[in-house]
Design an enzyme around this catalytic site. Structure first.
Site, PDB file in Angstrom:
ATOM      1  N   ARG A  68       0.860  -1.175   0.000  1.00  0.00           N
ATOM      2  CA  ARG A  68       0.000   0.000   0.000  1.00  0.00           C
ATOM      3  C   ARG A  68       0.898   1.228   0.000  1.00  0.00           C
ATOM      4  O   ARG A  68       1.905   1.296   0.712  1.00  0.00           O
ATOM      5  CB  ARG A  68      -0.906   0.024   1.240  1.00  0.00           C
ATOM      6  CG  ARG A  68      -2.189  -0.813   1.093  1.00  0.00           C
ATOM      7  CD  ARG A  68      -3.050  -0.291  -0.004  1.00  0.00           C
ATOM      8  NE  ARG A  68      -4.289  -1.033  -0.258  1.00  0.00           N
ATOM      9  CZ  ARG A  68      -4.397  -2.031  -1.114  1.00  0.00           C
ATOM     10  NH1 ARG A  68      -3.318  -2.499  -1.740  1.00  0.00           N
ATOM     11  NH2 ARG A  68      -5.562  -2.606  -1.358  1.00  0.00           N
ATOM     12  N   HIS A  73      -1.126  -0.010 -10.002  1.00  0.00           N
ATOM     13  CA  HIS A  73      -1.781  -0.961  -9.099  1.00  0.00           C
ATOM     14  C   HIS A  73      -2.174  -2.232  -9.858  1.00  0.00           C
ATOM     15  O   HIS A  73      -3.327  -2.638  -9.884  1.00  0.00           O
ATOM     16  CB  HIS A  73      -3.011  -0.318  -8.456  1.00  0.00           C
ATOM     17  CG  HIS A  73      -3.414  -0.987  -7.182  1.00  0.00           C
ATOM     18  ND1 HIS A  73      -3.885  -0.303  -6.087  1.00  0.00           N
ATOM     19  CD2 HIS A  73      -3.417  -2.277  -6.810  1.00  0.00           C
ATOM     20  CE1 HIS A  73      -4.180  -1.147  -5.116  1.00  0.00           C
ATOM     21  NE2 HIS A  73      -3.892  -2.353  -5.535  1.00  0.00           N
ATOM     22  N   GLU A  81      -4.452   7.329  -5.438  1.00  0.00           N
ATOM     23  CA  GLU A  81      -4.518   6.555  -6.684  1.00  0.00           C
ATOM     24  C   GLU A  81      -5.723   7.032  -7.492  1.00  0.00           C
ATOM     25  O   GLU A  81      -6.824   7.048  -6.975  1.00  0.00           O
ATOM     26  CB  GLU A  81      -4.651   5.055  -6.387  1.00  0.00           C
ATOM     27  CG  GLU A  81      -3.407   4.486  -5.763  1.00  0.00           C
ATOM     28  CD  GLU A  81      -3.441   2.951  -5.634  1.00  0.00           C
ATOM     29  OE1 GLU A  81      -4.444   2.332  -6.035  1.00  0.00           O
ATOM     30  OE2 GLU A  81      -2.465   2.396  -5.113  1.00  0.00           O
TER      31      GLU A  81
HETATM   32  N1  LIG Z   1      -0.624  -4.364  -5.394  1.00  0.00           N
HETATM   33  C1  LIG Z   1      -1.631  -5.217  -5.385  1.00  0.00           C
HETATM   34  O1  LIG Z   1      -2.435  -5.322  -6.320  1.00  0.00           O
HETATM   35  C2  LIG Z   1      -1.805  -6.118  -4.193  1.00  0.00           C
HETATM   36  C3  LIG Z   1      -2.243  -7.448  -4.365  1.00  0.00           C
HETATM   37  C4  LIG Z   1      -2.373  -8.249  -3.206  1.00  0.00           C
HETATM   38  C5  LIG Z   1      -2.081  -7.738  -1.949  1.00  0.00           C
HETATM   39  N2  LIG Z   1      -1.697  -6.424  -1.870  1.00  0.00           N
HETATM   40  C6  LIG Z   1      -1.402  -5.836  -0.561  1.00  0.00           C
HETATM   41  O2  LIG Z   1      -0.232  -6.448  -0.039  1.00  0.00           O
HETATM   42  C7  LIG Z   1      -0.315  -6.470   1.390  1.00  0.00           C
HETATM   43  C8  LIG Z   1      -0.030  -7.874   1.900  1.00  0.00           C
HETATM   44  O3  LIG Z   1      -1.013  -8.721   1.387  1.00  0.00           O
HETATM   45  P1  LIG Z   1      -1.089 -10.222   1.973  1.00  0.00           P
HETATM   46  O4  LIG Z   1      -2.196 -10.910   1.271  1.00  0.00           O
HETATM   47  O5  LIG Z   1       0.271 -10.820   2.010  1.00  0.00           O
HETATM   48  O6  LIG Z   1      -1.564  -9.913   3.485  1.00  0.00           O
HETATM   49  P2  LIG Z   1      -1.284 -10.821   4.764  1.00  0.00           P
HETATM   50  O7  LIG Z   1      -2.228 -10.342   5.810  1.00  0.00           O
HETATM   51  O8  LIG Z   1      -1.240 -12.258   4.400  1.00  0.00           O
HETATM   52  O9  LIG Z   1       0.218 -10.442   5.191  1.00  0.00           O
HETATM   53  C9  LIG Z   1       0.507  -9.213   5.787  1.00  0.00           C
HETATM   54  C10 LIG Z   1       1.673  -9.488   6.739  1.00  0.00           C
HETATM   55  O10 LIG Z   1       2.140  -8.248   7.250  1.00  0.00           O
HETATM   56  C11 LIG Z   1       2.554  -8.469   8.574  1.00  0.00           C
HETATM   57  N3  LIG Z   1       2.670  -7.200   9.299  1.00  0.00           N
HETATM   58  C12 LIG Z   1       1.696  -6.507   9.926  1.00  0.00           C
HETATM   59  N4  LIG Z   1       2.228  -5.418  10.521  1.00  0.00           N
HETATM   60  C13 LIG Z   1       3.570  -5.435  10.235  1.00  0.00           C
HETATM   61  C14 LIG Z   1       4.669  -4.592  10.549  1.00  0.00           C
HETATM   62  N5  LIG Z   1       4.495  -3.501  11.298  1.00  0.00           N
HETATM   63  N6  LIG Z   1       5.908  -4.921  10.088  1.00  0.00           N
HETATM   64  C15 LIG Z   1       6.086  -6.030   9.329  1.00  0.00           C
HETATM   65  N7  LIG Z   1       5.078  -6.886   9.001  1.00  0.00           N
HETATM   66  C16 LIG Z   1       3.848  -6.583   9.451  1.00  0.00           C
HETATM   67  C17 LIG Z   1       1.508  -9.392   9.161  1.00  0.00           C
HETATM   68  O11 LIG Z   1       2.012 -10.059  10.303  1.00  0.00           O
HETATM   69  C18 LIG Z   1       1.271 -10.337   7.976  1.00  0.00           C
HETATM   70  O12 LIG Z   1       2.078 -11.482   8.085  1.00  0.00           O
HETATM   71  C19 LIG Z   1      -1.713  -5.965   1.748  1.00  0.00           C
HETATM   72  O13 LIG Z   1      -1.661  -4.585   2.055  1.00  0.00           O
HETATM   73  C20 LIG Z   1      -2.486  -6.124   0.458  1.00  0.00           C
HETATM   74  O14 LIG Z   1      -3.526  -5.217   0.315  1.00  0.00           O
HETATM   75  C21 LIG Z   1      -1.544  -5.617  -2.922  1.00  0.00           C
HETATM   76  O1  LIG Z   2      -5.786  -5.429  -1.945  1.00  0.00           O
HETATM   77  C1  LIG Z   2      -5.707  -6.091  -3.007  1.00  0.00           C
HETATM   78  O2  LIG Z   2      -6.215  -7.215  -3.191  1.00  0.00           O
HETATM   79  C2  LIG Z   2      -4.933  -5.533  -4.143  1.00  0.00           C
HETATM   80  O3  LIG Z   2      -4.480  -4.259  -3.836  1.00  0.00           O
HETATM   81  C3  LIG Z   2      -5.670  -5.607  -5.478  1.00  0.00           C
HETATM   82  O4  LIG Z   2      -6.679  -4.667  -5.502  1.00  0.00           O
HETATM   83  P1  LIG Z   2      -7.654  -4.649  -6.799  1.00  0.00           P
HETATM   84  O5  LIG Z   2      -8.828  -5.502  -6.433  1.00  0.00           O
HETATM   85  O6  LIG Z   2      -8.029  -3.214  -6.990  1.00  0.00           O
HETATM   86  O7  LIG Z   2      -6.859  -5.209  -7.944  1.00  0.00           O
END
Ligand SMILES: NC(=O)c1ccc[n+]([C@@H]2O[C@H](COP(=O)([O-])OP(=O)(O)OC[C@H]3O[C@@H](n4cnc5c(N)ncnc54)[C@H](O)[C@@H]3O)[C@@H](O)[C@H]2O)c1
Ligand SMILES: O=C(O)[C@H](O)COP(=O)(O)O
Length: 468
Positions: free
Chosen positions: A197, A245, A226
């Protein structure tokens, strides 16, 4: 949009659609569930959802691989200047020496946030011959060890990484956590990838780090705003590679989240227990269960993470007369949501706990006395009761305390001695943080104690560091 959707019972959105209080109000109470076809639900007004008795469900795992692949793609393309070189050739130039890159093999990658995406990135990076370390204060150490990744402190990750990939959720604790102080601890020439994020990076601090050379390059898929304004200086920076994104934007991931969210929405509409069906007598214990869990998981931060939790319900009711499924779901919610981007509710609580290897065992203590009150107390590692209808913390470990769980709390372990209360009070006072109560639980004079302070405002990270 509000006029059309007021005839619907469910709404499914991606991260780009903001489900605001106004949207909930426009449904006139008809909306039963919002489905977030992805992980993060920071685009949904959760308090409005709760007030309108609307469940929120998400698809927390279906785009994990896509996001991890995108992080690796950005890592590799940044290291070899692919985006910049592509633009240069398309502009009719042929500048081979300008775009000499760096190799990934044997370089150290720090994965910050070792959850679903972070651990997948680590597996991919190891297959590329990288040395991978991880920082995640809540992940069980054996999760990283199982794939040959060393768990390290935040500072060690920053100081030893050649590449840093961010995979933690955006929470009050992670907001702008990559600031000037963090950049100053990094190895000069570090390269950063962010597909988590935008809010976890302080954009101005990143700009200063890029201009000073501390950060050699950055690859960003997510942004504080965004779409970012066209003239955003970080986006336009020559050392920065950007994508709009796209982490979850593969055909496979979109099909995956679509199926998962459809199943979750149908499950919610058919759900056994909806929030609105909460037995009113348990209502005060619902808040207590979630708050105790949120407190407990933070108390183990930096430990080996939370793998198993034992919950003890003390009640004069016989086990058959007390349905604790809802309480267990709220405990799961408190344990997981505090450290993760997953949204837990009655529908997905058991599945989410199992998926994260979290074991919750329940035991009952049968009390004498009137079964009038459904529960006397709930003990996790911390113990609480309901007093005058409000959740109260009554024990932290072996320390007796007596504090309301309303608002923000600061807990300090200490050896109880004179002047400490005054010092904590003045640190908070210097920041105009009002202390609405303070209590010290101790075993004996001049022994270990726990100081609990209720505060009206959220103190700064610097103030908490000073108190520590
Ligand atoms: N760019 C995209 O399109 C996209 C796609 C998928 C996920 N994401 C984002 O990526 C992030 C992670 O997704 P995920 O599915 O792995 O989530 P998840 O909940 O499986 O993993 C998040 C991890 O972060 C850790 N965490 C929490 N606070 C922390 C800190 N202060 N320092 C270090 N680690 C910490 C948690 O313990 C957890 O293990 C989320 O914000 C999600 O929205 C973005
Ligand atoms: O939080 C998520 O799953 C990712 O950021 C992807 O978001 P999106 O659904 O807008 O692709």
């Amino acid at each position: 949009m509000c006029t059309k959707i007021s005839h619907c019972d469910a709404l499914i959105v991606s991260s780009g659609t903001k489900v605001t209080r106004e949207v909930f109000e426009s449904f006139g109470g008809r909306l039963k569930v919002v489905g977030r076809a992805g992980v993060e639900i920071d685009n949904v007004d959760l308090s409005a959802a709760t007030e309108h008795g609307c469940l929120v469900v998400n698809a927390p795992t279906a785009n994990t691989v896509a996001a991890a692949e995108h992080a690796i793609a950005l890592l590799a393309s940044m290291a070899r200047n692919i985006a910049q070189a592509d633009a240069s050739v398309k502009a009719g130039k042929w500048q081979r020496s300008k775009y000499v890159g760096v190799s990934l093999v044997r370089k150290t990658l720090a994965v910050m946030g070792f959850g679903m995406v972070g651990s997948e990135v680590a597996r991919c990076a190891k297959r590329l011959g990288m040395n991978v370390i991880a920082h995640d204060p809540y992940a069980p150490v054996d999760r990283a060890r199982a794939i040959g990744v060393e768990s390290v402190s935040f500072e060690d990750a920053l100081s030893s990484a050649d590449f840093i990939s961010l995979h933690m959720p955006l929470t009050p604790a992670t907001s702008k956590m990559f600031n000037d102080d963090a950049f100053s601890k990094m190895k000069k020439g570090v390269r950063i990838v962010n597909v988590a994020r935008g809010g976890v990076i302080d954009d101005e601090a990143l700009l200063r780090a890029l201009d000073s050379g501390i950060v050699a390059q950055a690859a960003l898929d997510v942004f504080t705003e965004e779409a970012p304004p066209k003239d955003n200086v970080v986006v336009q920076h020559e050392k920065v590679t950007v994508t709009p994104h796209l982490g979850a934007s593969t055909k496979e991931a979109q099909e995956g989240v679509a199926v998962k969210i459809a199943e979750a929405v149908v499950g919610a509409l058919k759900g056994e227990l909806a929030a609105s069906a909460v037995l009113s007598e348990l209502s005060p214990f619902i808040a207590l269960a979630e708050k105790l869990a949120r407190l407990a998981v933070q108390l183990v931060a930096g430990g080996s993470g939370v793998k198993s939790v034992r919950v003890t319900y003390a009640s004069a009711r016989s086990p058959d007369d007390l349905d604790t499924r809802l309480l267990q779901a709220m405990i799961t919610k408190g344990l997981i949501e505090t450290i993760s981007s997953v949204f837990v509710n009655l529908v997905n609580a058991n599945f989410t706990a199992k998926e994260r290897g979290l074991r919750i065992t329940e035991e009952r203590v049968l009390l004498d006395g009137s079964p009038e009150n459904p529960l006397e107390s709930i003990k996790i590692t911390v113990e609480g009761r309901v007093k005058d209808g409000k959740p109260h913390l009554t024990k932290v470990g072996s320390f007796g305390v007596n504090v309301s769980l309303e608002g923000s709390l600061i807990l300090c372990r200490q050896v109880y001695q004179p002047h400490l209360i005054g010092k904590v009070g003045s640190i908070l006072g210097d920041e105009n943080v009002n202390v609405n109560f303070m209590s010290v639980g101790r075993i004996a004079t001049l022994e270990q104690a726990v100081m609990t302070s209720g505060v009206d405002e959220e103190p700064s990270k610097e103030a908490l560091k000073k108190i520590g």
